[in-house]
Design a protein around this motif. Structure first.
Motif, PDB file in Angstrom:
ATOM      1  N   LEU A  41      50.121  29.055  42.170  1.00 48.83           N
ATOM      2  CA  LEU A  41      48.859  28.337  42.138  1.00 48.83           C
ATOM      3  C   LEU A  41      48.207  28.353  43.512  1.00 48.83           C
ATOM      4  O   LEU A  41      48.882  28.476  44.537  1.00 48.83           O
ATOM      5  CB  LEU A  41      49.094  26.903  41.672  1.00 48.83           C
ATOM      6  CG  LEU A  41      49.672  26.771  40.259  1.00 48.83           C
ATOM      7  CD1 LEU A  41      49.976  25.315  39.956  1.00 48.83           C
ATOM      8  CD2 LEU A  41      48.721  27.336  39.236  1.00 48.83           C
ATOM      9  N   THR A 101      41.506  30.934  22.491  1.00 51.01           N
ATOM     10  CA  THR A 101      42.696  31.711  22.801  1.00 51.01           C
ATOM     11  C   THR A 101      42.490  33.140  22.321  1.00 51.01           C
ATOM     12  O   THR A 101      42.232  33.362  21.146  1.00 51.01           O
ATOM     13  CB  THR A 101      43.938  31.115  22.095  1.00 51.01           C
ATOM     14  OG1 THR A 101      44.039  29.751  22.461  1.00 51.01           O
ATOM     15  CG2 THR A 101      45.188  31.860  22.481  1.00 51.01           C
ATOM     16  N   PRO A 141      49.909  35.162  23.879  1.00 53.71           N
ATOM     17  CA  PRO A 141      49.830  33.817  24.450  1.00 53.71           C
ATOM     18  C   PRO A 141      49.082  33.826  25.779  1.00 53.71           C
ATOM     19  O   PRO A 141      49.012  34.834  26.465  1.00 53.71           O
ATOM     20  CB  PRO A 141      51.300  33.431  24.640  1.00 53.71           C
ATOM     21  CG  PRO A 141      52.018  34.734  24.738  1.00 53.71           C
ATOM     22  CD  PRO A 141      51.245  35.701  23.886  1.00 53.71           C
ATOM     23  N   VAL A 142      48.545  32.666  26.128  1.00 51.83           N
ATOM     24  CA  VAL A 142      47.836  32.521  27.392  1.00 51.83           C
ATOM     25  C   VAL A 142      48.868  32.558  28.514  1.00 51.83           C
ATOM     26  O   VAL A 142      49.878  31.853  28.464  1.00 51.83           O
ATOM     27  CB  VAL A 142      47.059  31.184  27.422  1.00 51.83           C
ATOM     28  CG1 VAL A 142      46.391  30.974  28.766  1.00 51.83           C
ATOM     29  CG2 VAL A 142      46.054  31.146  26.297  1.00 51.83           C
ATOM     30  N   PRO A 143      48.654  33.406  29.538  1.00 48.86           N
ATOM     31  CA  PRO A 143      49.648  33.499  30.612  1.00 48.86           C
ATOM     32  C   PRO A 143      49.721  32.200  31.423  1.00 48.86           C
ATOM     33  O   PRO A 143      48.714  31.549  31.658  1.00 48.86           O
ATOM     34  CB  PRO A 143      49.146  34.658  31.467  1.00 48.86           C
ATOM     35  CG  PRO A 143      47.696  34.793  31.141  1.00 48.86           C
ATOM     36  CD  PRO A 143      47.526  34.295  29.746  1.00 48.86           C
ATOM     37  N   GLN A 144      50.933  31.833  31.828  1.00 55.10           N
ATOM     38  CA  GLN A 144      51.161  30.661  32.674  1.00 55.10           C
ATOM     39  C   GLN A 144      51.358  31.151  34.104  1.00 55.10           C
ATOM     40  O   GLN A 144      52.230  31.969  34.366  1.00 55.10           O
ATOM     41  CB  GLN A 144      52.408  29.896  32.201  1.00 55.10           C
ATOM     42  CG  GLN A 144      52.307  29.373  30.783  1.00 55.10           C
ATOM     43  CD  GLN A 144      51.198  28.341  30.636  1.00 55.10           C
ATOM     44  OE1 GLN A 144      50.963  27.544  31.522  1.00 55.10           O
ATOM     45  NE2 GLN A 144      50.507  28.385  29.511  1.00 55.10           N
ATOM     46  N   TYR A 145      50.529  30.666  35.009  1.00 54.60           N
ATOM     47  CA  TYR A 145      50.597  31.107  36.394  1.00 54.60           C
ATOM     48  C   TYR A 145      51.520  30.184  37.186  1.00 54.60           C
ATOM     49  O   TYR A 145      51.419  28.968  37.127  1.00 54.60           O
ATOM     50  CB  TYR A 145      49.202  31.114  37.019  1.00 54.60           C
ATOM     51  CG  TYR A 145      48.276  32.094  36.351  1.00 54.60           C
ATOM     52  CD1 TYR A 145      48.391  33.454  36.610  1.00 54.60           C
ATOM     53  CD2 TYR A 145      47.305  31.668  35.454  1.00 54.60           C
ATOM     54  CE1 TYR A 145      47.556  34.361  35.995  1.00 54.60           C
ATOM     55  CE2 TYR A 145      46.465  32.571  34.835  1.00 54.60           C
ATOM     56  CZ  TYR A 145      46.598  33.915  35.109  1.00 54.60           C
ATOM     57  OH  TYR A 145      45.776  34.817  34.504  1.00 54.60           O
ATOM     58  N   THR A 146      52.430  30.776  37.950  1.00 56.04           N
ATOM     59  CA  THR A 146      53.331  29.983  38.789  1.00 56.04           C
ATOM     60  C   THR A 146      52.851  29.956  40.230  1.00 56.04           C
ATOM     61  O   THR A 146      53.176  29.056  40.979  1.00 56.04           O
ATOM     62  CB  THR A 146      54.754  30.566  38.745  1.00 56.04           C
ATOM     63  OG1 THR A 146      54.698  31.937  39.132  1.00 56.04           O
ATOM     64  CG2 THR A 146      55.331  30.441  37.349  1.00 56.04           C
TER      65      THR A 146
END
Length: 184
Positions: free
Chosen positions: A178, A166, A171-176
Motif C-alpha cells: 500500500l 466486479t 476476483p479483484v486483486p488484493q494489494y499488499t
C-alpha cells in the motif's frame, strides 16, 4: 426490409423514433423482382427458375435510416416497401440509350420480410430528375453502414461486468504493497 409492412398515416409513412426524412419524391415507379429461390452460383434468375415481378407507382421517402416506398391507395398487392439503408447491397445509376434513367438496387432480405436473396429493385422518377437523389442516397447509405459497423465494434470492445463493479475476469486483486500514509 419488408414488403407491405410500412405503417402509413395520412398517406405518409410513419417514421421510427429519431428518424428524419431527407428526400420525398412523388410519382415514382418501382419494379421489384423477387426470385422464388436464392440464385445458384451459375444463375442469377433464381434457384427454381421463377420470378415474382411487382410494379407500381407511389411515393419514395429517403430517411437517415431507411428507403421507404409507399402507395397507400394501391389496388394491387404491392402497397409498400421498406429497406434499411444497411440492407442495400449495391446500387447502380443506369442511363440507357433509349428510355429514362433509373436506379437499380440489390437488396439483402430480412427473415420473414417477404423477400428472398437475389431481390432487386428498379426505381424510376416519372416527373423529376434523379441524379441529386442518387447522390444523397449514396452518402446516407455510407453513413448508415459506418454507424452500424462502429456500433458493432463498440459492443465487441466493452468489458463484461457481473455485479457491483466486479469485472468478470476473476476476483479483484488484493494489494499488499500500500502507499505510505501522509501526516497532516
Amino acid at each position: 426490409m419488408a414488403l407491405n409492412w410500412v405503417t402509413v398515416v395520412d398517406s405518409k409513412p410513419l417514421l421510427l423514433q429519431g428518424e428524419s426524412p431527407l428526400e420525398i419524391v412523388d410519382n415514382v415507379k418501382c419494379n421489384l423482382t423477387i426470385p422464388d429461390a436464392p440464385p445458384s452460383a451459375s444463375s442469377s434468375a433464381g434457384g427454381s427458375g421463377g420470378l415474382k415481378k411487382l410494379e407500381a407507382n407511389g411515393t419514395l421517402t429517403l430517411t437517415d435510416q431507411r428507403l421507404i416506398w409507399t402507395n397507400p391507395g394501391a389496388q394491387s398487392s404491392f402497397m409498400s416497401l421498406t429497406i434499411p439503408l444497411a440492407s442495400i447491397l449495391s446500387s447502380r445509376f443506369e442511363q440507357p440509350v433509349f428510355g429514362a434513367n433509373y436506379l437499380a438496387l440489390a437488396i439483402k432480405p430480412t427473415v420473414d420480410g417477404g423477400l428472398t436473396e437475389g431481390t432487386t429493385l428498379d426505381i424510376r422518377f416519372l416527373e423529376a430528375g434523379m441524379f441529386k437523389f442518387v447522390s444523397v442516397l449514396a452518402k446516407t447509405r455510407e453513413k448508415a453502414i459506418f454507424l452500424r459497423r462502429r456500433s458493432i465494434e463498440d459492443e465487441e470492445n466493452l468489458p463484461e461486468y457481473s455485479s457491483a463493479g466486479t469485472p468478470t475476469g476473476g476476483p479483484v486483486p488484493q494489494y499488499t504493497d500500500l502507499p505510505p500514509e501522509y501526516d497532516s
